[in-house]
Motif scaffolding. Structure first.
Motif, short mmCIF file in Angstrom:
data_model
loop_
_atom_site.label_atom_id
_atom_site.label_comp_id
_atom_site.label_asym_id
_atom_site.label_seq_id
_atom_site.Cartn_x
_atom_site.Cartn_y
_atom_site.Cartn_z
N UNK A 3 -34.86 18.37 8.89
CA UNK A 3 -36.03 18.11 9.73
C UNK A 3 -36.54 16.68 9.57
N UNK A 4 -36.48 16.18 8.35
CA UNK A 4 -36.94 14.82 8.07
C UNK A 4 -36.04 13.80 8.77
N UNK A 5 -34.71 14.02 8.71
CA UNK A 5 -33.78 13.10 9.36
C UNK A 5 -33.95 13.13 10.88
N UNK A 6 -34.17 14.32 11.42
CA UNK A 6 -34.38 14.44 12.86
C UNK A 6 -35.67 13.74 13.28
N UNK A 7 -36.74 13.96 12.52
CA UNK A 7 -38.03 13.33 12.82
C UNK A 7 -37.94 11.81 12.71
N UNK A 8 -37.19 11.32 11.72
CA UNK A 8 -37.04 9.87 11.56
C UNK A 8 -36.35 9.25 12.77
N UNK A 9 -35.32 9.92 13.27
CA UNK A 9 -34.62 9.40 14.45
C UNK A 9 -35.55 9.41 15.67
N UNK A 10 -36.33 10.47 15.81
CA UNK A 10 -37.27 10.54 16.93
C UNK A 10 -38.36 9.48 16.81
N UNK A 11 -38.79 9.20 15.59
CA UNK A 11 -39.80 8.15 15.36
C UNK A 11 -39.25 6.78 15.73
N UNK A 12 -37.96 6.55 15.45
CA UNK A 12 -37.35 5.27 15.83
C UNK A 12 -37.45 5.06 17.34
N UNK A 13 -37.26 6.12 18.11
CA UNK A 13 -37.40 6.02 19.57
C UNK A 13 -38.84 5.67 19.93
N UNK A 14 -39.79 6.33 19.27
CA UNK A 14 -41.21 6.07 19.55
C UNK A 14 -41.59 4.63 19.26
#
Length: 101
Positions: A3-14
């Protein structure tokens, strides 16, 4: 911690609009390496989406995402293949870098 790795990738987009081109390149390179160790699924999809969002040819080249093309074909799902094809299409308009320089 998937979940942390997925959230980090999504944050990079943001944060894409706040990053310099060099920062985007660094994130693309790190995510490219990270994605090679992921199983098909939401984490790898988030990473590939972030890579596709941040990828800036011709500033970035195939070398920046080279690890992705070493993922064994048998471990790629349809979505993964679509992202990789999209990266190759984005690069198609630009000649490859001269390897001699």
């Amino acid at each position: 911690m998937a979940e942390t790795r997925e959230e980090a990738a999504e944050t990079a987009v943001d944060w894409a609009s706040a990053m310099s081109d060099f920062q985007k390149r660094l994130v693309v390179r790190v995510l490219s390496l990270m994605a090679t160790g992921e199983e098909p699924g939401p984490v790898r999809e988030a990473q590939l989406n972030a890579i596709s969002t941040l990828f800036l040819p011709p500033f970035m080249t195939k070398a920046d995402v080279a690890p992705l093309f070493e993922i064994p074909a048998g471990t790629l799902d349809k979505g993964d293949v679509d992202y990789l094809d999209g990266l190759l299409e984005a690069l198609a308009d630009f000649p490859p870098e001269d390897e001699g320089h």
